[in-house]
Design a protein around this motif. Structure first.
Motif, PDB file in Angstrom:
ATOM      1  N   ALA A 191      -3.370  12.965 -21.664  1.00  0.00           N
ATOM      2  CA  ALA A 191      -3.196  11.830 -22.578  1.00  0.00           C
ATOM      3  C   ALA A 191      -2.039  10.950 -22.121  1.00  0.00           C
ATOM      4  O   ALA A 191      -2.124   9.713 -22.152  1.00  0.00           O
ATOM      5  N   LYS A 192      -0.965  11.581 -21.677  1.00  0.00           N
ATOM      6  CA  LYS A 192       0.203  10.830 -21.200  1.00  0.00           C
ATOM      7  C   LYS A 192      -0.188   9.938 -20.023  1.00  0.00           C
ATOM      8  O   LYS A 192       0.200   8.760 -19.963  1.00  0.00           O
ATOM      9  N   ARG A 193      -0.982  10.474 -19.085  1.00  0.00           N
ATOM     10  CA  ARG A 193      -1.412   9.679 -17.934  1.00  0.00           C
ATOM     11  C   ARG A 193      -2.282   8.503 -18.364  1.00  0.00           C
ATOM     12  O   ARG A 193      -2.191   7.400 -17.790  1.00  0.00           O
ATOM     13  N   ALA A 194      -3.140   8.722 -19.360  1.00  0.00           N
ATOM     14  CA  ALA A 194      -4.000   7.633 -19.841  1.00  0.00           C
ATOM     15  C   ALA A 194      -3.150   6.490 -20.386  1.00  0.00           C
ATOM     16  O   ALA A 194      -3.421   5.310 -20.114  1.00  0.00           O
ATOM     17  N   TYR A 195      -2.110   6.829 -21.138  1.00  0.00           N
ATOM     18  CA  TYR A 195      -1.232   5.785 -21.679  1.00  0.00           C
ATOM     19  C   TYR A 195      -0.444   5.096 -20.570  1.00  0.00           C
ATOM     20  O   TYR A 195      -0.107   3.922 -20.680  1.00  0.00           O
ATOM     21  N   GLU A 196      -0.177   5.801 -19.505  1.00  0.00           N
ATOM     22  CA  GLU A 196       0.520   5.193 -18.366  1.00  0.00           C
ATOM     23  C   GLU A 196      -0.398   4.262 -17.578  1.00  0.00           C
ATOM     24  O   GLU A 196       0.082   3.413 -16.821  1.00  0.00           O
ATOM     25  N   HIS A 197      -1.713   4.416 -17.762  1.00  0.00           N
ATOM     26  CA  HIS A 197      -2.686   3.636 -16.992  1.00  0.00           C
ATOM     27  C   HIS A 197      -3.489   2.659 -17.856  1.00  0.00           C
ATOM     28  O   HIS A 197      -4.637   2.356 -17.553  1.00  0.00           O
ATOM     29  N   GLY A 198      -2.882   2.172 -18.919  1.00  0.00           N
ATOM     30  CA  GLY A 198      -3.482   1.051 -19.633  1.00  0.00           C
ATOM     31  C   GLY A 198      -3.963   1.292 -21.037  1.00  0.00           C
ATOM     32  O   GLY A 198      -4.132   0.332 -21.798  1.00  0.00           O
ATOM     33  N   PHE A 199      -4.227   2.537 -21.428  1.00  0.00           N
ATOM     34  CA  PHE A 199      -4.556   2.793 -22.836  1.00  0.00           C
ATOM     35  C   PHE A 199      -3.304   2.522 -23.664  1.00  0.00           C
ATOM     36  O   PHE A 199      -2.198   2.904 -23.274  1.00  0.00           O
ATOM     37  N   SER A 200      -3.475   1.866 -24.815  1.00  0.00           N
ATOM     38  CA  SER A 200      -2.277   1.519 -25.590  1.00  0.00           C
ATOM     39  C   SER A 200      -2.430   1.736 -27.090  1.00  0.00           C
ATOM     40  O   SER A 200      -1.497   1.466 -27.845  1.00  0.00           O
ATOM     41  N   VAL A 201      -3.602   2.215 -27.527  1.00  0.00           N
ATOM     42  CA  VAL A 201      -3.846   2.476 -28.947  1.00  0.00           C
ATOM     43  C   VAL A 201      -4.355   3.897 -29.113  1.00  0.00           C
ATOM     44  O   VAL A 201      -5.151   4.386 -28.302  1.00  0.00           O
TER      45      VAL A 201
END
Length: 393
Positions: A191-201
């Protein structure tokens, strides 16, 4: 138009006085006026209009299948009856084009500011480990969604751990679409990587995601610990307990939360037993308005954001001044509408709701126009009851 109340929640504080509205915007606030032509709401609260960015349906109107313009008109009116002035309809893929057409018609009710697609690439899991799989990961499908949205597809929610999802995520981001993590079985690092790669919500934070554990804080921990992530939150007291909500708001600033309903067409339905959307399924609407499958699983929310506002103010004793930005200003800021919407302030759009102390809508104004009045009575689609209700309790 001049509207009076002793409790008007403006951007710079609680006011007693008069809102002057001209050409759909708030011209000014006056502490007093000699004008006798006023709409006097006495001690009823005037709050900024609700901006619900996650709403699948309400009052017997839905956004799935081959949805008609009449259905969308009813849906927007139903939203207004629940204090919503602006909305991202959460449309199934088959309904995106119809919702985009409706946005151009400016039907009476809530205004469509964008379109939200929850899925179709979801990795559903949960307390009972239910897994339903996902459709083919297809860039062509993503392009079709953007095309059908006609510039209005603002939010797409999906599970970032699905194999092959990265090119789709990159495509949506390049088209200016906000990405939300939803229905995900990701651990904390994923999940942390997803937020680092553009997910923001974080979609309906706490629901259908890996929860807090003392060895891996999961998707929930990743959303709460990242100050750049905006968290949708359902405050009906069932999707998330009030105690957990209190933990959320202690861990993370309320400036990063956006109150949503996640409502379905069952919102506002009378207590009873209904046919389910799947063969053999039975839906139970409780006396408190909650929607449960025959296995006891929550099926979306049935209570509007207004109900959640009441929970936060009356049960968690949060001041309204701290609550209202979560349902109006925060989503407006996140999705780029803050200049004209999200708060009661001079020169902003006159989107506001008059509510009583039971958190019921008395009147809803969108761009200065009254789009719902409680004197009209409740809004509900009679065709929905005829088609889906099996037994009224």
């Amino acid at each position: 138009m001049i509207v009076k109340s002793r409790r008007i929640y403006m951007e710079d504080g609680l006011k007693d006085g008069f809102l002057v509205v001209e050409d759909g915007t708030i011209k000014e606030f006056l502490p007093r006026t000699d004008n006798e032509e006023i709409i006097d709401y006495g001690d009823m609260r005037i709050i900024p209009g609700i901006f619900d960015t996650h709403n699948h349906g309400t009052c017997g109107f839905g956004l799935s299948g081959e949805v008609t313009q009449e259905e969308i008109k009813g849906y927007l009116k139903g939203c207004a009856s629940q204090g919503i002035t602006n909305v991202f309809p959460t449309a199934e893929r088959s309904a995106i084009a119809a919702v985009a057409r409706a946005a151009k018609e400016h039907y009476e009710g809530a205004s469509i500011l964008g379109i939200h697609s929850e899925g179709p690439w979801l990795n559903r899991t949960g307390e009972k480990g239910v897994r339903t799989g996902w459709p083919e990961v297809s860039l062509e499908t993503a392009k079709q969604m953007v095309s059908h949205g006609q510039g209005l597809l603002k939010l797409v929610a999906m599970a970032p751990e699905i194999p092959g999802i990265a090119p789709l995520a990159e495509y949506f981001l390049n088209k200016g679409v906000v990405l939300a993590m939803a229905h995900s079985d990701s651990n904390y690092e994923e999940a942390k990587r997803a937020y680092e790669h553009g997910f923001s919500v974080s979609t309906h934070t706490g629901n259908v995601m890996t929860g807090l554990h003392h060895r891996d804080v999961g998707g929930l921990g990743a959303a709460l610990l990242n100050d750049k992530v905006d968290c949708e939150v359902i405050c009906d007291g069932m999707h998330i307990s009030l105690e957990m909500l209190e933990i959320f708001f202690r861990i993370k600033s309320t400036e990063r939360f956006m109150m949503i309903s996640d409502c379905t067409p069952f919102s506002g339905a009378p207590e009873g037993v209904y046919r389910g959307f799947e063969e053999g399924m039975t839906i139970h609407v409780s006396k408190d308005g909650f929607v449960l499958t025959d296995t006891g699983r929550l099926m979306g929310s049935s209570q509007p954001v207004l109900y959640g506002i009441g929970n936060l103010v009356e049960k968690l004793h949060m001041p309204m001044e701290k609550v209202w930005p979560m349902f109006s200003l925060n989503p407006s800021r996140k999705y780029g509408f803050e200049r004209n919407k999200g708060s009661l302030k001079a020169l902003k759009d006159a989107d506001f709701v008059v509510i009583n102390d039971e958190y019921r809508t008395i009147a809803t104004y969108s761009m200065g126009k009254k789009v719902y009045d409680a004197k009209e009575g409740p809004v509900f689609n009679p065709d929905f009851l005829r088609e889906w209700m099996q037994k009224e309790v």
